[in-house]
Design a protein around this motif. Structure first.
Motif: not given
Length: 263
Positions: A1-19, A158-166
């Motif tokens: 069983m795998l765990i989703h890496p929980q990547i930050d959805p914002v790739a680049i932070h520029i002050g108060p803004f994000g890409i 290869w089933a994966m746990v998505f911790p933000r879901v359950d």
């Protein structure tokens, strides 16, 4: 069983803004269309296309994807909600895009492009079809990074746990779609389109390929909570993909008989 890496959805932070990664995936999709389109023109002198045509094609295609994708989500998936909250149709940053809506948007946009350039619409679609899957694959990778559109419960290795879901192990259906709709479909269409084909054949193969892959992957993808499973035990994605396959098969047969003419 795998765990989703929980990547930050914002790739680049520029002050108060994000890409956001998802925005970058759209950029990858649009740039791949531009680069692959120009590469195809250089490698296929018989094509009646100029490299500058691809720049215009990208503009029309991007409008079709964004406007069609958003309106498709509104109409196909949550019409009642957006009827009550019409201003939120414009809130693209909240998410909610439909491939099938984007597909219809691109079909419409290519009609205007064909008229502007004096090209036959099916000729345009045959040119565009092999350029699309890389963008589709990038979009699915964006879904995976965001940890959204997860799969159904699974006991596969290869089933994966998505911790933000359950805490349930699920199919990483986003990766299935990345592989099939992105890598495999691109390879098939790119290789098939390298040789002269009857008018409409490449477009037909795209419809058959995408529709079939999406229909199959939907068996592993968790249905939208606000829709669930629909008639005959099929999801909305399957009901929208089935006509693509049927039309694609019909088009392929007609193309092989040269019913649409020659490229």
């Amino acid at each position: 069983m795998l765990i989703h890496p929980q990547i930050d959805p914002v790739a680049i932070h520029i002050g108060p803004f994000g890409i956001h990664w998802y925005g970058l995936m759209y950029l990858i999709g649009f740039m791949s269309l531009l680069l692959l389109g120009k590469l195809r023109i250089r490698n296929t002198p018989a094509l009646d296309w100029k490299e500058s045509d691809v720049d215009d094609l990208l503009f029309y295609g991007a409008l079709g994807v964004i406007l069609g994708g958003r309106l498709g989500y509104v109409i196909f998936y949550q019409p009642a909600y957006y009827l009550s909250h019409p201003l939120e149709i414009l809130f693209l940053w909240q998410g909610g895009m439909s491939f099938h809506g984007g597909f219809l948007g691109v079909l419409t946009a290519m009609i205007f492009f064909a008229r502007k350039t004096g090209k036959r619409w099916l000729n345009v679609m045959d040119f565009v079809a092999p350029l699309v899957p890389i963008g589709l694959g990038a979009g699915r990778m964006g879904n995976f990074i965001n940890g959204e559109l997860w799969g159904r419960a699974s006991d596969m290795p290869w089933a994966m746990v998505f911790p933000r879901v359950d805490s349930i192990a699920r199919h990483p259906s986003q990766l299935y779609e990345f592989l099939l709709e992105g890598i495999v479909l691109f390879t098939v269409l790119w290789l098939y389109s390298r040789k002269p084909r009857p008018l409409g054949a490449v477009s037909a193969l795209f419809l058959i390929g995408y529709g079939s892959f999406r229909f199959l992957v939907e068996f592993t993808r968790e249905p939208d909570s606000f829709l669930g499973v629909l008639a005959l035990g099929m999801s909305m994605g399957q009901w929208l993909s089935l006509p693509m396959v049927l039309v694609g098969v019909w088009m392929f047969i007609q193309a092989k008989k040269h019913r649409f003419g020659q490229q």
